[in-house]
Design a protein around this motif. Structure first.
Motif, PDB file in Angstrom:
ATOM      1  N   LEU A  53       0.743  -1.209   0.157  1.00 15.06           N
ATOM      2  CA  LEU A  53      -0.127   0.070   0.015  1.00 15.06           C
ATOM      3  C   LEU A  53       0.620   1.382  -0.002  1.00 15.06           C
ATOM      4  N   LYS A  54       2.037   1.290   0.186  1.00 13.62           N
ATOM      5  CA  LYS A  54       2.904   2.333   0.264  1.00 13.62           C
ATOM      6  C   LYS A  54       3.018   3.310  -0.849  1.00 13.62           C
ATOM      7  N   ASN A  55       2.778   3.047  -2.098  1.00 15.62           N
ATOM      8  CA  ASN A  55       2.818   3.870  -3.158  1.00 15.62           C
ATOM      9  C   ASN A  55       1.317   4.698  -3.099  1.00 15.62           C
ATOM     10  N   ASP A  56       0.297   3.845  -2.750  1.00 17.39           N
ATOM     11  CA  ASP A  56      -1.168   4.749  -2.602  1.00 17.39           C
ATOM     12  C   ASP A  56      -0.732   5.627  -1.457  1.00 17.39           C
ATOM     13  N   ILE A  57      -0.443   5.201  -0.179  1.00 16.37           N
ATOM     14  CA  ILE A  57      -0.278   6.206   1.029  1.00 16.37           C
ATOM     15  C   ILE A  57       0.633   7.293   0.753  1.00 16.37           C
ATOM     16  N   GLN A  58       1.675   7.245  -0.172  1.00 16.46           N
ATOM     17  CA  GLN A  58       2.449   7.977  -0.327  1.00 16.46           C
ATOM     18  C   GLN A  58       1.557   9.089  -1.375  1.00 16.46           C
ATOM     19  N   ARG A  59       0.981   8.728  -2.288  1.00 17.21           N
ATOM     20  CA  ARG A  59       0.201   9.557  -2.904  1.00 17.21           C
ATOM     21  C   ARG A  59      -0.769  10.699  -2.273  1.00 17.21           C
ATOM     22  N   ILE A  60      -1.307  10.032  -1.298  1.00 12.83           N
ATOM     23  CA  ILE A  60      -2.314  10.798  -0.404  1.00 12.83           C
ATOM     24  C   ILE A  60      -1.290  11.587   0.517  1.00 12.83           C
ATOM     25  N   ARG A 109       8.938   5.546  10.202  1.00  9.26           N
ATOM     26  CA  ARG A 109       7.465   5.108  10.735  1.00  9.26           C
ATOM     27  C   ARG A 109       6.601   4.849   9.673  1.00  9.26           C
ATOM     28  N   LYS A 110       5.637   3.869   9.856  1.00 11.85           N
ATOM     29  CA  LYS A 110       4.724   3.536   8.807  1.00 11.85           C
ATOM     30  C   LYS A 110       3.693   4.725   8.817  1.00 11.85           C
ATOM     31  N   LEU A 111       2.941   5.177   7.729  1.00  5.55           N
ATOM     32  CA  LEU A 111       1.939   6.119   7.977  1.00  5.55           C
ATOM     33  C   LEU A 111       0.689   5.453   7.713  1.00  5.55           C
ATOM     34  N   MET A 112      -0.415   5.559   8.627  1.00 11.98           N
ATOM     35  CA  MET A 112      -1.536   5.026   8.586  1.00 11.98           C
ATOM     36  C   MET A 112      -2.794   6.105   8.420  1.00 11.98           C
ATOM     37  N   PRO A 113      -3.316   6.008   7.072  1.00 10.49           N
ATOM     38  CA  PRO A 113      -4.421   7.004   7.178  1.00 10.49           C
ATOM     39  C   PRO A 113      -5.525   6.915   7.986  1.00 10.49           C
ATOM     40  N   THR A 114      -6.150   8.029   8.381  1.00 13.08           N
ATOM     41  CA  THR A 114      -7.213   7.894   9.305  1.00 13.08           C
ATOM     42  C   THR A 114      -8.291   8.999   8.960  1.00 13.08           C
ATOM     43  N   SER A 170       1.669  17.227   1.621  1.00 11.72           N
ATOM     44  CA  SER A 170       0.241  17.580   1.421  1.00 11.72           C
ATOM     45  C   SER A 170      -0.273  18.605   2.689  1.00 11.72           C
ATOM     46  N   GLY A 171       0.593  18.695   3.812  1.00 17.97           N
ATOM     47  CA  GLY A 171       0.062  19.580   4.769  1.00 17.97           C
ATOM     48  C   GLY A 171      -0.642  18.584   5.911  1.00 17.97           C
ATOM     49  N   LEU A 172      -0.862  17.271   5.500  1.00 20.26           N
ATOM     50  CA  LEU A 172      -1.593  16.488   6.727  1.00 20.26           C
ATOM     51  C   LEU A 172      -0.555  16.263   7.738  1.00 20.26           C
ATOM     52  N   VAL A 173      -0.956  16.320   8.817  1.00 22.41           N
ATOM     53  CA  VAL A 173      -0.153  16.004   9.910  1.00 22.41           C
ATOM     54  C   VAL A 173       0.116  14.554  10.247  1.00 22.41           C
ATOM     55  N   ALA A 174       1.173  14.102  10.720  1.00 26.39           N
ATOM     56  CA  ALA A 174       1.710  12.860  10.921  1.00 26.39           C
ATOM     57  C   ALA A 174       1.959  12.511  12.345  1.00 26.39           C
ATOM     58  N   ARG A 175       1.340  11.877  13.171  1.00 27.85           N
ATOM     59  CA  ARG A 175       1.587  11.642  14.614  1.00 27.85           C
ATOM     60  C   ARG A 175       1.258  10.382  15.386  1.00 27.85           C
ATOM     61  N   PRO A 176       1.755  10.078  16.417  1.00 31.66           N
ATOM     62  CA  PRO A 176       1.274   8.775  17.248  1.00 31.66           C
ATOM     63  C   PRO A 176      -0.173   9.016  17.230  1.00 31.66           C
ATOM     64  N   VAL A 177      -1.045   7.567  17.454  1.00 35.58           N
ATOM     65  CA  VAL A 177      -2.193   7.852  17.606  1.00 35.58           C
ATOM     66  C   VAL A 177      -2.851   8.499  19.079  1.00 35.58           C
ATOM     67  N   LEU A 178      -1.784   8.401  20.119  1.00 35.24           N
ATOM     68  CA  LEU A 178      -2.138   8.758  21.513  1.00 35.24           C
ATOM     69  C   LEU A 178      -1.908  10.294  21.287  1.00 35.24           C
ATOM     70  N   THR A 179      -0.845  10.894  20.603  1.00 37.12           N
ATOM     71  CA  THR A 179      -0.806  12.258  20.379  1.00 37.12           C
ATOM     72  C   THR A 179      -1.856  12.729  19.850  1.00 37.12           C
ATOM     73  N   SER A 180      -2.488  11.983  18.625  1.00 37.01           N
ATOM     74  CA  SER A 180      -3.608  12.521  18.022  1.00 37.01           C
ATOM     75  C   SER A 180      -4.866  12.610  18.950  1.00 37.01           C
ATOM     76  N   TYR A 181      -5.160  11.694  19.912  1.00 35.46           N
ATOM     77  CA  TYR A 181      -6.206  11.586  20.762  1.00 35.46           C
ATOM     78  C   TYR A 181      -6.060  12.734  21.811  1.00 35.46           C
ATOM     79  N   TYR A 182      -4.793  12.812  22.344  1.00 36.39           N
ATOM     80  CA  TYR A 182      -4.736  14.039  23.479  1.00 36.39           C
ATOM     81  C   TYR A 182      -4.870  15.352  23.048  1.00 36.39           C
TER      82      TYR A 182
END
Length: 606
Positions: free
Chosen positions: A83-90, A118-123, A168-180
């Motif tokens: 999925l890496k190429n698709d994720i990189q496009r996003i 780190r792997k990037l998981m879209p959400t 793209s300007g989308l933030v990338a961060r750990p899931v708990l940082t996102s939650y807090y």
């Protein structure tokens, strides 16, 4: 080895003391687990219907079908690399519906890595509500076992970590940082079961020292109100105890005088602490008395005497910290409450005060669509072999797994991951109603782990090869090596045993050269490891222990004496068995530590 389901009596589904909110949560759990397969069928249909027009699903010509048979026959099982190429496009700014019909709101960074990053998981935004739902179930379950948790506070050491932005300007961060940092957390309604001693200003402070100091200070001030102590991982709680050992004198000074350590400069923290910190010489004297001595056994219950349990994850790699936690807590129960990752929040422990070795998580069927790839370490037809065949792998549905068998978890989620191999190996221990309960066995292919880092054999091999280049000018090479994660020190650190072949002992590499080898190894490890060393301070300097020539032959002789085949023997690249580490340590000739921190920067190279 199969682990039997916990046989301690289960509490009633709706105990007499249960309030309306708790009763509703427990009824929800019962409903979901009774109708596991039906819920799973509905979840898959929702996901496929939502994402029917995505580029990814169109590739497999589902033609808007939402049934399991069509899905399984047409959509392949994939890993991150697929999925890496698709994720990189996003990440690069492509806003078309590639994986998900809903807009990707951010990326959650996994503790797993790809090419050292780190792997990037879209959400998507809707996922935050799903995570919040699972959080809301934890205390109703816990209250069945530990009453009165609404009568005090929780001292939980919670932290945010560094975040970056993709092109793209989308933030990338750990899931708990996102939650807090989410509105759901910052504007959460008052819940008497989830009142923290740590102010949000401290949790949200990016400076790890200021955050830890303030959280510890508040925990000490409110010591009699604390009913549970914890952190996300066991390693995090032990770092907090070590922090107290190093900083108790300054903390006691602040409490005695009612003035805040001048090293705490975050404006939001300093303003908040004017409301909390008041002179209390009596408390300061107590802290000095308890912390100035050498005996730190039961320090948690000595300082926080009303603590009922420790709220920490001690499954998987964290199990190595259990003896140390028991020493500091006097044997308090260790509660593992939920099973979650960057990819998905999976489920919860319905018997959270069980023995750590008996922890089993009930996967909630509403959180995603789950399949399971049979896993057998001893079999030549393991999951990786099965996936290499032309026919689709024989994945098992959530309701159809078998007690005693092990599986690799495969996820289809609302954010666009389809039949994604999470990498966790789970063993079925039993069922709650019709929902299986799983013991977390391990992450696939992980060799070493101290905190959230995960180093596999290929990474370790590459690091050893890079470091050994420094030995060439001394006509020296690494004959053999192995490793282990040393958690006796806080923070823990990697130990690498090297047996060297020196062609000219008069021109042996110096201690400085071997220290540089340590640093070179660290520079070669992944970004999660290096962040733990540099930013989070959760991992100590890497250590190389040079052993005498012939040590690894002795290691083989020992293994053969215990029944290993001489024809099939391979040097283990990680050792945990005490007699083996004792043998290695008895042959150590010199010890060397990394002299500096490896390079790490939060900027992502895209």
């Amino acid at each position: 080895m199969a682990i039997a389901a916990d046989l301690s009596p289960s509490p009633p589904a709706l105990p007499p003391t249960c309030d309306d909110k708790d009763a509703k949560a427990l009824r929800f759990i019962e409903e979901m687990t009774r109708n596991t397969d039906l819920v799973q069928e509905k979840v898959l249909a929702e996901i496929l219907s939502q994402n029917a027009q995505t580029e990814y699903l169109k590739r497999f010509q589902l033609n808007e079908a939402t049934d399991r048979h069509t899905f399984k026959s047409k959509v392949p099982v994939v890993s991150y690399e697929d999925l890496k190429n698709d994720i990189q496009r996003i990440a690069n700014g492509d806003r078309s519906p590639i994986l998900c019909a809903h807009p990707i709101s951010e990326f959650l960074t996994s503790s797993g890595t790809s090419a050292g990053e780190r792997k990037l998981m879209p959400t998507i935004r809707e996922e935050m509500d799903r995570r919040q739902l699972l959080y809301s179930l934890l205390m109703p379950v816990m209250s069945q076992y530990v009453p009165g948790l609404d009568k005090g506070k929780a001292l939980l050491f919670l932290f945010i970590k560094a975040e970056t932005k993709t092109p793209s300007g989308l933030v990338a961060r750990p899931v708990l940082t996102s939650y807090y940092k989410s509105e759901q957390f910052k504007n959460r309604p008052h819940d008497p079961y989830n009142v923290y001693t740590s102010p949000d200003e401290a949790i949200l402070c990016p400076d790890s020292f200021q955050s830890m100091y303030t959280q510890m200070l508040c925990g000490l001030i409110m010591r009699h109100e604390v009913l549970r102590v914890g952190a996300i991982f066991a390693s995090g709680l032990l770092r907090a105890i070590r922090f107290l050992q190093l900083n108790w004198a300054q903390l006691a000074h602040d409490i005695s005088t009612g003035t805040l350590n001048p090293k705490i400069t975050d404006p939001a923290i300093t303003e908040r602490m004017t409301q909390i910190l008041k002179p209390n010489p009596e408390l300061a004297n107590f802290i000095t008395k308890e912390c100035s001595g050498e005996n730190w056994e039961r320090i948690i219950t000595r300082i926080w005497p009303n603590t009922k349990y420790l709220d920490v994850i001690v499954t998987g790699a964290m199990a190595q910290y259990i003896p140390t936690l028991e020493y500091y807590s006097g044997g308090l129960p260790l509660a593992c409450t939920m099973y979650a990752s960057s990819e998905c929040y999976f489920g919860l422990n319905l018997n959270p005060i069980c023995n750590p070795s008996d922890v089993s998580y009930t996967i909630m069927p509403n959180m995603g669509y789950f399949e399971f790839l049979p896993h057998d370490d001893s079999s030549s037809t393991s999951s990786s072999t099965l996936l290499s065949r032309d026919s689709p792998p024989p994945l098992v549905d959530l309701a159809d797994v078998e007690v005693g068998k092990s599986y690799e978890l495969v996820l289809t989620g609302y954010s666009g991951l389809c039949r994604y191999r999470v990498g966790d190996v789970l063993q079925v221990t039993g069922f709650h109603n019709n929902a299986p309960q799983f013991h977390f066995v391990r992450r696939k292919n992980v060799l070493l782990s101290i905190d959230s880092d995960k180093t596999d054999e290929a990474e370790l091999q590459n690091a050893v090869e890079n470091a050994s280049v420094l030995l060439k000018e001394f006509n020296t090479s690494v004959v053999e090596y192995t490793s282990f994660a040393d958690t006796k020190s806080i923070p823990g650190h990697y130990v690498i045993y090297w047996e060297l072949l020196m062609k000219d002992s008069r021109h042996a590499p110096s201690g400085d050269v071997l220290e540089k080898c340590c640093l070179t190894m660290e520079e070669s490890l992944n970004a999660v490891y290096r962040q733990g060393r540099v930013s989070d301070r959760s991992i100590g300097p890497l250590e190389i222990r040079v052993v005498k020539n012939g040590t690894f032959e002795e290691l083989m002789d020992y293994a053969i004496s215990r029944g290993a085949s001489i024809n099939q023997y391979k040097v283990p690249r990680c050792v945990t068995f005490t007699p083996i580490t004792e043998l290695l340590d008895s042959r150590v000739e010199s010890v060397h530590f990394s002299p500096a921190e490896p390079h790490w920067t939060p900027e992502r190279r895209c």
